[in-house]
Design a protein around this motif. Structure first.
Motif: not given
Length: 355
Positions: A14-38
């Motif tokens: 939930q934390s990483g996805l919320a970060v991703g939402y705001h990064l995309k909204k601001r046009g940042w180039n980013y990746w969210i790295l997740e250890a599991s399969s989902q």
């Protein structure tokens, strides 16, 4: 490495996805790295009967309402479905099966390492939160006990405990929920150092979270430490169950022995013990960054911004900025705040190339 990313986010819960939402909204180039399969964080590992402690109407990430009746309490599987849908709905850049093993700094850039790759980034946001590193206190005799020992994060359902003698250690929501469920099929004692504290789930016909929001307490910085106090949200069923001794309640036992535990006035064989004793911050990949962590491995930060490492932020820590900082309803506000604070750092690095 040729690419330099504006931000690497560690963890797609939930934390990483919320970060991703705001990064995309601001046009940042980013990746969210997740250890599991989902993209669901720790939720798939929680016990099957778990429900959110807040109603659906108070349990949304930014930009997408939690579906269904707003007054109901969503189940674990509904939360998993919501989180995975959230990542797809906003087309967030999530890379699964990418466990981050180490983060260092080379010059002004962060080097983020997985088991097979390295990523260069101007900023890093650790969003693995506070619910993926289980804490079990080292009680006297623990390692001598031959019965079943597990943390609440490993508990799934009642099946393996039917007809057993079980002790649940802890005084929070998860401890009481698990003990209540198990007491229907087993002889269960919930044991705590201090008396259980109950908070009514509803006041004047409204859920507690309604009042937290309208009074502003949910967002207030002065209330951020309230989340560390152990209390149980209750509609009345748990208090009644404990009054009926299903489960029974006792003060924490004194020690373990091979077959069971020593109470104050007796020793008793037990089959297993479940520790619902919380979690510690889950950031072992930051150990190579000097002064990022304290002596216990916890982040040194102010409102989610590292106190000693420029460009490093956190989202999802308990009490980070408010009472709701580690919850699905609160991570969006903290994510927006941290990204705003890191913007100046990102912009100061301009068009740095990879190393």
């Amino acid at each position: 490495m040729k690419n330099v990313w504006d931000c690497m986010v560690i963890g797609a819960g939930q934390s990483g996805l919320a970060v991703g939402y705001h990064l995309k909204k601001r046009g940042w180039n980013y990746w969210i790295l997740e250890a599991s399969s989902q993209a669901a964080g720790s939720w798939p590992r929680y016990y099957e009967s778990l429900t959110l402690f807040s109603p659906a109407g108070f349990s949304s990430l930014p930009g997408l309402r939690f579906p269904g009746e707003p007054d109901r309490y969503p189940t674990r599987d509904e939360v998993i479905t919501y989180l995975t849908h959230y990542a797809k709905h906003f087309e967030l850049n999530v890379a699964t099966n990418k466990k981050v093993t180490n983060i260092t700094k080379e010059g002004k850039l962060f080097l983020v390492e997985t088991e097979s790759e390295k990523w260069a980034a101007k900023t890093v946001i650790a969003a693995t939160g506070a619910f993926a590193h289980p804490y079990i206190p080292d009680l006297e005799g623990l390692h001598q006990f031959k019965g079943r020992i597990l943390h609440s994060s490993e508990y799934k359902n009642t099946e393996e405990f039917e007809g057993k003698r079980v002790v649940v250690v802890g005084g929070g929501n998860s401890a009481v929920q698990i003990a209540y469920e198990l007491a229907k099929v087993a002889h269960v004692t919930i044991t705590t150092r201090r008396p259980l504290s109950f908070i009514p789930q509803t006041f004047f016909g409204k859920d507690l979270h309604f009042w937290l929001r309208v009074t502003g307490i949910d967002k207030a910085s002065f209330a951020k430490h309230l989340g560390t106090r152990v209390s149980v949200l209750d509609t009345g069923i748990y208090r009644k169950a404990i009054a009926d001794k299903k489960p029974e309640l006792r003060t924490l036992f004194q020690a373990f022995y091979e077959e069971g535990v020593y109470w104050e006035d007796e020793h008793e064989p037990i089959d297993g013990v479940i520790f619902a004793t919380g979690f510690r911050a889950n950031v072992p990949y930051l150990q190579s960054l000097p002064q990022a962590l304290d002596s216990e491995g916890g982040p040194i930060h102010e409102k989610g911004i590292s106190s000693n490492i420029r460009g490093l932020g956190y989202v999802g820590l308990s009490g980070q900025r408010s009472l709701s900082s580690s919850t699905i309803r609160g991570v969006g506000r903290d994510a927006e705040y941290v990204i705003k604070r890191l913007t100046k750092e990102k912009e100061s690095l301009g068009t740095l190339q990879g190393v």
